[in-house]
Design an enzyme around this catalytic site. Structure first.
Site, PDB file in Angstrom:
ATOM      1  N   GLU A  25       0.940  -1.018   0.108  1.00 20.83           N
ATOM      2  CA  GLU A  25      -0.091  -0.054  -0.101  1.00 20.83           C
ATOM      3  C   GLU A  25       0.724   1.393   0.130  1.00 20.83           C
ATOM      4  O   GLU A  25       0.506   2.384  -0.689  1.00 20.83           O
ATOM      5  CB  GLU A  25      -0.713   0.098   1.162  1.00 20.83           C
ATOM      6  CG  GLU A  25      -1.845  -0.989   1.470  1.00 20.83           C
ATOM      7  CD  GLU A  25      -1.481  -2.249   1.772  1.00 20.83           C
ATOM      8  OE1 GLU A  25      -0.208  -2.574   1.938  1.00 20.83           O
ATOM      9  OE2 GLU A  25      -2.187  -3.315   2.201  1.00 20.83           O
ATOM     10  N   LEU A  26       1.959   1.198   0.859  1.00 16.68           N
ATOM     11  CA  LEU A  26       2.865   2.726   0.989  1.00 16.68           C
ATOM     12  C   LEU A  26       3.314   2.749  -0.686  1.00 16.68           C
ATOM     13  O   LEU A  26       3.437   3.872  -0.804  1.00 16.68           O
ATOM     14  CB  LEU A  26       3.901   2.276   1.944  1.00 16.68           C
ATOM     15  CG  LEU A  26       4.800   3.658   2.163  1.00 16.68           C
ATOM     16  CD1 LEU A  26       3.617   4.503   2.874  1.00 16.68           C
ATOM     17  CD2 LEU A  26       5.746   3.468   3.187  1.00 16.68           C
ATOM     18  N   LYS A  27       3.891   1.577  -1.217  1.00 16.61           N
ATOM     19  CA  LYS A  27       4.535   1.765  -2.265  1.00 16.61           C
ATOM     20  C   LYS A  27       3.438   2.359  -3.403  1.00 16.61           C
ATOM     21  O   LYS A  27       3.676   3.533  -4.064  1.00 16.61           O
ATOM     22  CB  LYS A  27       4.940   0.615  -3.157  1.00 16.61           C
ATOM     23  CG  LYS A  27       5.121   0.602  -4.560  1.00 16.61           C
ATOM     24  CD  LYS A  27       5.047  -0.815  -5.145  1.00 16.61           C
ATOM     25  CE  LYS A  27       5.267  -0.790  -6.479  1.00 16.61           C
ATOM     26  NZ  LYS A  27       6.714  -0.702  -7.025  1.00 16.61           N
ATOM     27  N   ASP A 604      25.791 -13.720 -16.706  1.00 14.20           N
ATOM     28  CA  ASP A 604      26.007 -12.806 -16.064  1.00 14.20           C
ATOM     29  C   ASP A 604      26.127 -12.985 -14.484  1.00 14.20           C
ATOM     30  O   ASP A 604      25.389 -13.753 -13.926  1.00 14.20           O
ATOM     31  CB  ASP A 604      24.795 -11.855 -16.103  1.00 14.20           C
ATOM     32  CG  ASP A 604      24.341 -11.233 -17.375  1.00 14.20           C
ATOM     33  OD1 ASP A 604      25.412 -10.834 -17.999  1.00 14.20           O
ATOM     34  OD2 ASP A 604      23.294 -11.021 -17.883  1.00 14.20           O
ATOM     35  N   HIS A 646      29.163 -10.564 -17.479  1.00 13.39           N
ATOM     36  CA  HIS A 646      28.874  -9.112 -17.264  1.00 13.39           C
ATOM     37  C   HIS A 646      29.026  -8.775 -15.478  1.00 13.39           C
ATOM     38  O   HIS A 646      28.147  -9.453 -14.821  1.00 13.39           O
ATOM     39  CB  HIS A 646      27.599  -8.792 -17.919  1.00 13.39           C
ATOM     40  CG  HIS A 646      27.362  -7.186 -17.386  1.00 13.39           C
ATOM     41  ND1 HIS A 646      28.096  -6.067 -17.879  1.00 13.39           N
ATOM     42  CD2 HIS A 646      25.999  -6.944 -16.645  1.00 13.39           C
ATOM     43  CE1 HIS A 646      27.395  -5.047 -17.250  1.00 13.39           C
ATOM     44  NE2 HIS A 646      26.211  -5.610 -16.571  1.00 13.39           N
ATOM     45  N   CYS A 648      28.651  -5.751 -12.837  1.00 15.17           N
ATOM     46  CA  CYS A 648      27.817  -4.637 -12.582  1.00 15.17           C
ATOM     47  C   CYS A 648      28.062  -3.420 -11.721  1.00 15.17           C
ATOM     48  O   CYS A 648      27.238  -2.941 -10.979  1.00 15.17           O
ATOM     49  CB  CYS A 648      26.322  -4.936 -12.215  1.00 15.17           C
ATOM     50  SG  CYS A 648      25.059  -4.361 -13.305  1.00 15.17           S
ATOM     51  N   HIS A 699      22.885   4.490 -17.015  1.00 12.92           N
ATOM     52  CA  HIS A 699      21.838   4.939 -15.763  1.00 12.92           C
ATOM     53  C   HIS A 699      21.092   6.133 -16.069  1.00 12.92           C
ATOM     54  O   HIS A 699      20.340   6.729 -15.582  1.00 12.92           O
ATOM     55  CB  HIS A 699      22.641   4.734 -14.462  1.00 12.92           C
ATOM     56  CG  HIS A 699      22.858   3.351 -14.188  1.00 12.92           C
ATOM     57  ND1 HIS A 699      24.200   3.133 -14.558  1.00 12.92           N
ATOM     58  CD2 HIS A 699      22.496   2.463 -13.411  1.00 12.92           C
ATOM     59  CE1 HIS A 699      24.338   1.947 -14.068  1.00 12.92           C
ATOM     60  NE2 HIS A 699      23.271   1.290 -13.420  1.00 12.92           N
TER      61      HIS A 699
HETATM   62  N1  GLN Z   1      21.945  -9.410 -19.192  1.00 18.67           N
HETATM   63  C1  GLN Z   1      21.420  -8.408 -18.052  1.00 18.67           C
HETATM   64  C2  GLN Z   1      20.815  -7.186 -18.784  1.00 18.67           C
HETATM   65  O1  GLN Z   1      21.143  -6.819 -19.944  1.00 18.67           O
HETATM   66  C3  GLN Z   1      22.329  -7.775 -17.085  1.00 18.67           C
HETATM   67  C4  GLN Z   1      21.651  -7.220 -16.062  1.00 18.67           C
HETATM   68  C5  GLN Z   1      22.424  -6.685 -15.011  1.00 18.67           C
HETATM   69  O2  GLN Z   1      23.597  -6.538 -15.118  1.00 18.67           O
HETATM   70  N2  GLN Z   1      21.790  -6.450 -13.877  1.00 18.67           N
HETATM   71  O3  GLN Z   1      19.723  -6.785 -18.679  1.00 18.67           O
HETATM   72 ZN    ZN Z   2      24.907  -4.509 -15.261  1.00 18.66          ZN
END
Ligand code: GLN
Ligand code: ZN
EC number: 2.1.1.14
Length: 756
Positions: A25-27, A604, A646, A648, A699
């Protein structure tokens, strides 16, 4: 010392409470406020109703001390920054306090938000307070006092909770380096706050110091002693409970116990044991709040073991209260809505409400004897037995396969030999271009998923729509001239949940939401049994994508460590054993992908660093099993098949040498925000594999120019020879818009082509 407010020890409590609401609910209310659909009064009203209902529940459940003040509109560290007047100057001009608060949390068109980072080794993220020479602390206790007053009015035995000065300062970002030297400025404010809480009727205050479970220097331990000596010397204050959680307090415990505080909370689910308490004689005069019910995981407590622990503690502590090991923020509210789980599995679980009931039962058994809780103890034993005996927890085939593996299952040919073989197999230009996996999650994708869930379209129609998305993404990449293509991941709304739903050994909840940050909630899968892969998970999507192009399409998988990090995990075997099982299932998928003609496979591991233990002494063992599980997942393919991973985050610190250990042919990493420094760090650690430092920050919605990308690549080429360098963004593109993605990637391809 004199405590003016009388206090008596309590017996049953929790350390903190979830706040998103049983049905988020708060969200919803908060997001509606941001969108301008409800006003501040309406938002406050929803929040107050949630708090009052929760307080009444806890009182009725029989807790004789209830935390208050752990409610938050966004985050408790941000609340602490507000409490001490430490919001950054850039939001000071925003007159409305609620809007100022949200501006610090999320930013505005003109103001950058505070940084966000992980709360210790949990999946909760807090906002990092920013301090500098201009920060002038001041006390603003209105929120805490109001929540205390509403709880007292309700007749709840309220215990206000604040984050302690050591934790607040150690986690803050301070312009002049470590912020602990600012303790003398903060302590008078804490003293003032304690007096105000006492005057408002608080018998106890809980001061959270989770930094006590991290490695502290001698000098820092002296600060612990000095700080709590000073706070406990106050004339006018509630009884003080200092709470630690997520690990053991080691030498800090004795320092704390030397002071005149009245209680300590310790985490018996994460390393603290009875002997550690017995070794500190000063605890015999204090209340020990024993966290024997795991606040971070969803398993039913072994009540007999917990009672054994509690009984032993009685001999070493002044008095003992039963508690959750940490705030219940980290687990879902209640099992009641989980009607979709099979009865057997359900009987093994305890979410927030069930944990509160367990705490009450343990407290009763501790004071009145086990007869007083006979029925509950019997039920807990039956559940434990049913879990122990369940065949899904012991898959002989999985165990036999793992037992057969040896080190050769973790190794491939030396990296330089593989590079030569792959160059021939893949025929890529120097500075090959690629992306990290996901493309924008368009509204068409979200609508199709929702329609499938509601039964408005069938599986075949869903597949048709996802294939249309894949075809678009392949066509876009062909048009832009990227070298290694991806299918765009339209079929995944979450890179862990997607695989958990397809693997045996995992269960999904219907309403098991926990807060990740702010209004963002996640529903972690439950890893309850031995893991295996009943059938291929990605082959048809990747195969379809590959059928549309002659360029190599990357198979996209999530690695074992990340799958564990974002799930509730088994507590009946070491995490490393669970990792090997998940790795084996991923390995099966890589082998099948290769057999189907996939020449590049990416696994990943964005969470590799997240699971790193808080204590340095425990880190090498973790790094060993996590690296081995990645290698187990990826070393089953031919040496001509190119393995990518990958990662992050850009601050590698303790994991830098583990990255070389992964032995992936190509590692794409976030570097755009750290200006390629990561490449020097990798070189220093002896890394000699392919690397794709992100050349722009996904981002932000900004489209990077060709010049900007060229500059980043030129910087990278100073650290890495061209034959090892890849060109890619720094993360997946799923949160970005299609227009900016196309423009950004066009510039990326242009920059790479010009440099060649
Ligand atoms: N393969 C994922 C993507 O491209 C990797 C996401 C991540 O690094 N958190 O969305
Ligand atoms: Zn990433």
């Amino acid at each position: 010392m004199s405590v003016t407010v009388s206090h008596s020890p309590f017996t049953a409590t929790v350390l903190g409470l979830p706040r998103i609401g049983p049905n988020r609910e708060l969200k919803r209310a908060t997001e509606s406020y941001w969108a301008g659909r409800v006003d501040a009064a309406q938002l406050h009203h929803v929040a107050r109703d949630l708090r009052l209902a929760q307080l009444a529940d806890l009182r009725d459940a029989g807790l004789d001390s209830v935390p208050v003040g752990t409610f938050s509109y966004y985050d408790q560290m941000l609340d602490t920054a507000v409490l001490f007047g430490a919001l950054p100057p850039r939001v000071a001009g925003i007159a409305d306090p609620l809007d100022r608060y949200f501006a610090a949390a999320r930013g505005t068109d003109t103001v950058a938000p505070l940084e966000m980072t992980k709360w210790f080794d949990t999946n909760y993220h807090y906002l990092v307070p920013e301090l500098d020479a201009a920060t002038e602390f001041g006390l603003h206790p209105e929120k805490l006092l109001a929540e205390l007053a509403e709880a007292i009015e309700l007749g709840v035995p309220a215990r206000p909770v604040v984050i302690g000065p050591l934790t607040f300062l150690k986690l803050a970002k301070s312009a002049g380096g470590a912020a602990l030297h600012r303790l003398p400025e903060l302590l008078p404010l804490y003293l003032d706050l304690l007096a105000q809480l006492a005057n408002a009727g608080a018998q106890w205050v809980q001061i959270d110091e989770p930094v006590l479970v991290t490695d502290l220097t001698e000098a820092e331990i002296d600060r612990v002693r000095d700080t709590y000596t000073a706070l406990s010397a106050a004339q006018d204050r509630p009884a003080i409970l200092v709470a630690s959680y997520f690990g053991h307090t080691d030498a800090a415990l004795a320092a704390l116990a030397d002071t005149a505080i009245e209680g300590v909370a310790l985490d018996f689910t994460a390393g603290t044991d009875v002997a550690a308490v017995a070794a500190v004689p000063a605890l015999s005069r204090k209340l020990l709040v024993a966290g024997v019910v795991d606040g971070r995981n969803i398993w039913r407590t072994d009540l007999d073991t917990a009672l054994g622990t509690l009984g032993s503690l009685l001999g070493s502590a002044g008095s003992v209260a039963v508690s959750s090991s940490c705030s219940l923020l980290h687990v879902p509210y209640s099992l009641t809505p989980e009607t979709g789980l099979d009865e057997r599995l359900r009987s093994w679980l305890a979410f927030g409400a069930e944990k509160v009931a367990e705490i009450r039962v343990l407290a009763t058994a501790l004071t009145d004897g086990t007869d007083a809780a006979a029925a509950e103890l019997t039920a807990a034993r039956a559940a434990a037995e049913s879990r122990r005996d369940d065949p899904r927890l012991h898959n002989p085939r999985v165990r036999a396969r793992l037992a057969e593996l040896d080190d050769t299952s973790l190794t491939r040919l030396p990296a330089d030999q593989r590079r030569a073989m792959q160059r021939e197999h893949l025929d890529l230009p120097v500075l090959p271009t690629t992306t990290i996996g996901s493309y924008p999650q368009t509204s068409a994708i979200r609508l199709a998923r929702a329609a499938l869930r509601k039964g408005e379209i069938d599986e075949a129609e869903y597949v048709r729509r996802m294939r249309a998305e894949i075809a678009d993404v392949i066509a876009l990449q062909e048009k832009l001239g990227l070298d290694v293509l991806v299918h765009g991941e339209p079929e995944r709304n979450d890179m862990v949940q997607y695989f958990a739903e397809l693997l045996d050994g995992f269960a999904a909840t219907e309403n098991g939401w926990v807060q990740s940050y702010g209004t963002r909630c996640v529903r972690p899968p439950i890893l309850f049994g031995d893991v295996s892969r009943p059938e291929p998970m990605t082959l048809s999507w990747i195969g379809y994508a590959q059928s549309l192009t002659t360029k190599p399409v990357k198979g996209m998988l999530t690695g074992p460590v990340t799958i564990l990090a974002w799930s509730f995990v088994r507590d009946d075997q070491p995490l490393g054993d669970s990792a090997r099982q998940v790795a084996l299932a991923i390995r099966d998928e890589t082998v099948d992908l290769e057999a189907q003609g996939t020449r590049v496979i990416q696994v990943d591991e964005p969470a590799l660093r997240e699971l790193l233990p808080l204590r340095a002494a425990e880190q090498p063992a973790y790094l060993r099993w996590s690296v081995d599980s990645f290698r187990l997942a990826t070393a089953g393919v031919a040496d001509t098949t190119q393995v990518h991973t990958h990662l992050c985050y850009s601050e590698f610190g303790e994991v830098i040498s583990a990255i070389a250990g992964l032995d992936a042919d190509v590692t794409s990493i976030e570097a755009a925000r750290s200006h390629m420094e990561v490449l020097d760090d990798l070189n220093a650690a002896g890394f000699a594999l392919g690397v794709g430092p992100g050349v722009y920050d996904i981002h932000s919605p900004r489209v990077p120019s060709v010049a900007e990308i060229t500059t980043a690549l030129s910087a990278a080429l100073k650290a890495v020879p061209a034959e090892r360098l890849w060109v890619n963004p720094d993360c997946g593109l799923k949160t970005r818009g299609p227009v900016e993605v196309e423009a950004s990637l066009r510039n990326l391809v242009t920059a790479a082509a010009a440099l060649r």
